[in-house]
Scaffold this active site. Structure first.
Site, PDB file in Angstrom:
ATOM      1  N   GLU A  94       4.008  -5.690 -60.430  1.00 27.01           N
ATOM      2  CA  GLU A  94       5.354  -4.755 -60.847  1.00 27.01           C
ATOM      3  C   GLU A  94       5.940  -4.157 -59.433  1.00 27.01           C
ATOM      4  O   GLU A  94       7.224  -4.075 -59.402  1.00 27.01           O
ATOM      5  CB  GLU A  94       5.201  -3.937 -61.650  1.00 27.01           C
ATOM      6  CG  GLU A  94       5.284  -4.113 -63.236  1.00 27.01           C
ATOM      7  CD  GLU A  94       5.671  -2.983 -64.203  1.00 27.01           C
ATOM      8  OE1 GLU A  94       5.944  -3.420 -65.332  1.00 27.01           O
ATOM      9  OE2 GLU A  94       5.476  -1.947 -64.006  1.00 27.01           O
TER      10      GLU A  94
ATOM     11  N   HIS B 217     -17.684 -20.838 -63.773  1.00 32.25           N
ATOM     12  CA  HIS B 217     -18.036 -22.038 -64.632  1.00 32.25           C
ATOM     13  C   HIS B 217     -16.806 -22.618 -65.160  1.00 32.25           C
ATOM     14  O   HIS B 217     -16.744 -23.223 -66.352  1.00 32.25           O
ATOM     15  CB  HIS B 217     -19.066 -21.680 -65.558  1.00 32.25           C
ATOM     16  CG  HIS B 217     -20.157 -21.276 -65.256  1.00 32.25           C
ATOM     17  ND1 HIS B 217     -21.376 -22.286 -64.870  1.00 32.25           N
ATOM     18  CD2 HIS B 217     -20.955 -20.291 -64.499  1.00 32.25           C
ATOM     19  CE1 HIS B 217     -22.490 -21.519 -64.224  1.00 32.25           C
ATOM     20  NE2 HIS B 217     -22.164 -20.337 -64.182  1.00 32.25           N
TER      21      HIS B 217
ATOM     22  N   LYS C  25      13.575  -7.019 -72.192  1.00 38.01           N
ATOM     23  CA  LYS C  25      13.761  -5.933 -73.251  1.00 38.01           C
ATOM     24  C   LYS C  25      15.266  -6.061 -73.682  1.00 38.01           C
ATOM     25  O   LYS C  25      15.764  -5.893 -74.966  1.00 38.01           O
ATOM     26  CB  LYS C  25      13.717  -4.431 -72.536  1.00 38.01           C
ATOM     27  CG  LYS C  25      12.321  -3.977 -72.206  1.00 38.01           C
ATOM     28  CD  LYS C  25      12.285  -2.609 -71.757  1.00 38.01           C
ATOM     29  CE  LYS C  25      10.812  -2.181 -71.385  1.00 38.01           C
ATOM     30  NZ  LYS C  25      10.756  -0.751 -70.679  1.00 38.01           N
TER      31      LYS C  25
END
Length: 429
Positions: free
Chosen positions: A280, A301, A415
């Site tokens: 951010e 792995h 948003k």
């Protein structure tokens, strides 16, 4: 004693770094940070100013919760929960509740109905408190969770329920502050000059961390030591600035991903907090390193092959605590049917450390630039030091990219779109 050691293993064909080319820009940014008055940089000197008197209300509230409840529900998203969760995971037992704390669980960082239903079901028959954390009070995930949980708290406790709801929010404004004042909920303050992802060392993180049984006095002492150590302007003396400089230099060389790696599962949420902090803060104006993380040896792995021989787009930052509190010895067996008796004079932590060394060497030989951050001990003091180190480095790193570290304008885009869609759907129905 040095609390944190930064070292690098960088193939010369990737980076021939002349530190002097960063001296003037780092100096200018340093003075901008230290002298800022109208910026959200209260976290810079917060640990220095924080003393036992400042911590007393948080410790008192934590003791009340531990005395009267089995569970603390923390409602928050992003910086409102990741920091507390990171410290909780790093410093409490894997499989049992800390004897000095109670269960702390988190909600309000997703929109899963199944998750919410199971949270409510899990509270049946248990005593609980709710701590809702938001600077504005308008973030949808947290607001919806709070609506559900304050209703449930009233159903369980009636008028007394308001004493079990603690609001951590802006001291002067915001929807959540208004709700707290109207309903009579107790409040803790998020300093107005500290943004969410830099707020872990305030009441945002300190109350849940104290409730879970971690010593927040020691945590803040570590952060204070870092705040004092990292006031140095010199790149040779300031490890946070050196880390920011090396990251920036690698970015200019074409690397686009930083992979934070550790060999201790307890650090997985330190990874998550770090990813938000740097993602951010830096990801703006089409710039920035993409922050990713791996937990070794498990991810050796799965992603190890790509790191070793895949596209040369990433570098690794290894986070290593030299001393971890608990360990287990490798047993000796007469049969030795697995051929591992040669390790019976070792412990798991010793083998884990050697595995880290081998991985670093293999990846470096494969051409992956390596940064190593070594911290003395996995305890509250050193975790506090590390948290401050990353925040100071992040601010410097963002300014080196010529982006502003303390906003997140891109977050508002999703948003807005979600709200528009929800309103359209509501009208349609």
């Amino acid at each position: 004693m040095t609390q944190l050691l930064l070292t690098t293993i960088i193939n010369e064909r990737f980076l021939n770094l002349d530190v002097s080319q960063y001296t003037s820009s780092v100096s200018a940014i340093h003075h901008r940070l230290e002298q800022s008055e109208n910026e959200p940089t209260g976290w810079l000197n917060g640990p220095i100013a924080m003393d036992s008197q400042n911590l007393y209300p948080i410790l008192t509230m934590a003791d009340e919760i531990k005395k009267n409840a089995e569970v603390l529900i923390v409602i928050g998203v992003g910086g409102s929960y990741l920091g507390a969760k990171a410290v909780q995971e790093a410093l409490t037992p894997y499989f049992q509740k800390n004897e000095d704390g109670i269960e702390v669980i988190y909600v309000g960082y997703n929109l899963s109905g199944s998750y919410m239903k199971q949270i409510i079901d899990s509270l049946q028959g248990k005593e609980f408190y709710v701590n809702v954390i938001s600077k504005s009070g308008s973030t949808m995930e947290s607001s919806l969770a709070f609506r559900v949980l304050r209703k449930y708290t009233v159903e369980r406790y009636g008028e007394e329920g308001k004493e079990r709801i603690i609001v951590t929010t802006d001291p002067e404004k915001g929807l959540l502050k208004e709700i707290a004042d109207t309903r009579g909920y107790r409040r803790l303050e998020i300093p107005s000059n500290i943004g969410g992802r830099y707020s872990i060392l305030t009441a945002v993180g300190l109350l849940p961390i104290a409730v879970v049984g971690v010593n927040i006095v020691e945590l803040m002492e570590g952060a204070k030591k870092a705040a004092l150590d990292l006031k140095e302007e010199s790149l040779e003396k300031n490890e946070a600035y050196r880390y920011a400089m090396i990251r920036h230099a690698l970015y200019t060389q074409g690397f686009r991903i930083e992979l934070l790696a550790s060999f201790e599962p307890a650090l997985s949420y330190i990874h998550e907090w770090w990813k938000q902090l740097f993602g951010e803060s830096e990801g703006k104006s089409r710039k920035g390193l993409f922050p990713a993380a791996v937990s070794y040896s498990a991810d050796l792995h799965s992603l190890g092959q790509f790191v070793q021989e895949g596209s040369p787009i990433l570098f690794e930052t290894f986070l290593h605590f030299k001393e971890v509190s608990k360990d287990y010895s490798i047993p000796y067996t007469i049969a030795n049917d697995d051929g591992l008796n040669y390790l019976s004079n070792r412990t798991f932590n010793e083998i884990n450390s050697i595995s880290k060394q081998g991985t670093v060497l293999a990846h470096a030989e494969g051409g992956v630039p390596i940064i190593q951050i070594e911290v003395e001990k996995l305890d509250a003091f050193h975790v506090g030091y590390l948290i401050y180190f990353f925040m100071k480095a992040c601010a410097m790193s963002a300014y080196l990219l010529e982006v502003y570290p303390f906003d997140q304008p891109g977050v508002e885009a999703y948003k807005k779109k979600i709200t528009e869609l929800l309103i359209e759907e509501s009208v349609a129905h």
